[in-house]
Motif scaffolding. Structure first.
Motif, PDB file in Angstrom:
ATOM      1  N   ASP A   1       0.855  -1.194   0.000  1.00 48.93           N
ATOM      2  CA  ASP A   1       0.000   0.000   0.000  1.00 48.93           C
ATOM      3  C   ASP A   1       0.890   1.244   0.000  1.00 48.93           C
ATOM      4  O   ASP A   1       1.140   1.854   1.035  1.00 48.93           O
ATOM      5  CB  ASP A   1      -0.915  -0.023   1.222  1.00 48.93           C
ATOM      6  CG  ASP A   1      -1.910   1.130   1.243  1.00 48.93           C
ATOM      7  OD1 ASP A   1      -1.842   2.013   0.355  1.00 48.93           O
ATOM      8  OD2 ASP A   1      -2.753   1.143   2.162  1.00 48.93           O
ATOM      9  N   PHE A   2       1.352   1.621  -1.179  1.00 40.66           N
ATOM     10  CA  PHE A   2       2.324   2.702  -1.294  1.00 40.66           C
ATOM     11  C   PHE A   2       1.713   4.093  -1.132  1.00 40.66           C
ATOM     12  O   PHE A   2       2.408   5.022  -0.732  1.00 40.66           O
ATOM     13  CB  PHE A   2       3.101   2.574  -2.608  1.00 40.66           C
ATOM     14  CG  PHE A   2       3.838   1.258  -2.673  1.00 40.66           C
ATOM     15  CD1 PHE A   2       4.871   0.987  -1.796  1.00 40.66           C
ATOM     16  CD2 PHE A   2       3.469   0.285  -3.580  1.00 40.66           C
ATOM     17  CE1 PHE A   2       5.544  -0.220  -1.830  1.00 40.66           C
ATOM     18  CE2 PHE A   2       4.127  -0.934  -3.623  1.00 40.66           C
ATOM     19  CZ  PHE A   2       5.173  -1.192  -2.750  1.00 40.66           C
ATOM     20  N   ASP A   3       0.426   4.223  -1.405  1.00 39.08           N
ATOM     21  CA  ASP A   3      -0.232   5.512  -1.157  1.00 39.08           C
ATOM     22  C   ASP A   3      -0.247   5.819   0.341  1.00 39.08           C
ATOM     23  O   ASP A   3       0.076   6.932   0.764  1.00 39.08           O
ATOM     24  CB  ASP A   3      -1.659   5.517  -1.708  1.00 39.08           C
ATOM     25  CG  ASP A   3      -1.701   5.526  -3.222  1.00 39.08           C
ATOM     26  OD1 ASP A   3      -0.707   5.951  -3.848  1.00 39.08           O
ATOM     27  OD2 ASP A   3      -2.739   5.115  -3.785  1.00 39.08           O
ATOM     28  N   THR A   4      -0.614   4.812   1.143  1.00 43.37           N
ATOM     29  CA  THR A   4      -0.605   4.993   2.590  1.00 43.37           C
ATOM     30  C   THR A   4       0.815   5.202   3.093  1.00 43.37           C
ATOM     31  O   THR A   4       1.053   6.063   3.964  1.00 43.37           O
ATOM     32  CB  THR A   4      -1.243   3.782   3.301  1.00 43.37           C
ATOM     33  OG1 THR A   4      -2.615   3.684   2.892  1.00 43.37           O
ATOM     34  CG2 THR A   4      -1.167   3.911   4.814  1.00 43.37           C
ATOM     35  N   ALA A   5       1.757   4.462   2.550  1.00 44.59           N
ATOM     36  CA  ALA A   5       3.156   4.613   2.968  1.00 44.59           C
ATOM     37  C   ALA A   5       3.638   6.040   2.731  1.00 44.59           C
ATOM     38  O   ALA A   5       4.254   6.650   3.621  1.00 44.59           O
ATOM     39  CB  ALA A   5       4.041   3.615   2.220  1.00 44.59           C
ATOM     40  N   THR A   6       3.331   6.569   1.575  1.00 46.73           N
ATOM     41  CA  THR A   6       3.728   7.947   1.253  1.00 46.73           C
ATOM     42  C   THR A   6       3.048   8.940   2.194  1.00 46.73           C
ATOM     43  O   THR A   6       3.675   9.882   2.681  1.00 46.73           O
ATOM     44  CB  THR A   6       3.395   8.270  -0.213  1.00 46.73           C
ATOM     45  OG1 THR A   6       4.118   7.360  -1.055  1.00 46.73           O
ATOM     46  CG2 THR A   6       3.762   9.695  -0.571  1.00 46.73           C
ATOM     47  N   ALA A   7       1.771   8.722   2.460  1.00 48.16           N
ATOM     48  CA  ALA A   7       1.026   9.605   3.357  1.00 48.16           C
ATOM     49  C   ALA A   7       1.613   9.563   4.770  1.00 48.16           C
ATOM     50  O   ALA A   7       1.725  10.607   5.438  1.00 48.16           O
ATOM     51  CB  ALA A   7      -0.452   9.222   3.386  1.00 48.16           C
ATOM     52  N   LYS A   8       2.003   8.391   5.221  1.00 44.13           N
ATOM     53  CA  LYS A   8       2.571   8.256   6.562  1.00 44.13           C
ATOM     54  C   LYS A   8       3.947   8.912   6.648  1.00 44.13           C
ATOM     55  O   LYS A   8       4.305   9.486   7.686  1.00 44.13           O
ATOM     56  CB  LYS A   8       2.641   6.781   6.976  1.00 44.13           C
ATOM     57  CG  LYS A   8       1.288   6.178   7.269  1.00 44.13           C
ATOM     58  CD  LYS A   8       0.653   6.873   8.461  1.00 44.13           C
ATOM     59  CE  LYS A   8      -0.725   6.363   8.775  1.00 44.13           C
ATOM     60  NZ  LYS A   8      -1.309   7.044   9.947  1.00 44.13           N
TER      61      LYS A   8
END
Length: 106
Positions: free
Chosen positions: A35-42
């Protein structure tokens, strides 16, 4: 009153460091799950906490530069340790997320 203000600033440093590290851990876990979108957001969330810490440190440095000595206590050392660890952890989390992205692309 200055001691209370410094104590509050120190506690904010500790919280910001802990929150930044926590968001960085969540970024790694999200990347591991793909889940790279969440990773980037975090990672961005962690950066925001680091900005909070930086602003608090800058305030204390400004006080010191203006001749208002900021006492160094064990709690202050602990807060700075939290910040240093959070910075290191955030940097490594960014590299780990990038690595997971590269592996997923293959």
């Amino acid at each position: 009153m200055a001691d209370e203000t410094n104590e509050l600033t120190i506690m904010n440093l500790i919280m910001a460091g802990g929150n930044a590290k926590g968001a960085s851990v969540e970024a790694i876990r999200a990347a591991k799950a793909g889940d790279f979108d969440t990773a980037t957001a975090k990672l961005k969330e962690a950066d925001g906490f680091m900005v909070d810490a930086h602003n608090a440190q800058t305030g204390m440095l400004t006080q010191e530069a203006q001749g208002n000595h900021v006492p160094v206590s064990l709690l202050m050392v602990h807060a700075q340790d939290h910040i240093m660890n959070a910075i290191t952890f955030r940097d490594l989390a960014g590299e780990i997320v990038d690595l997971y992205q590269r592996l997923a692309a293959k």
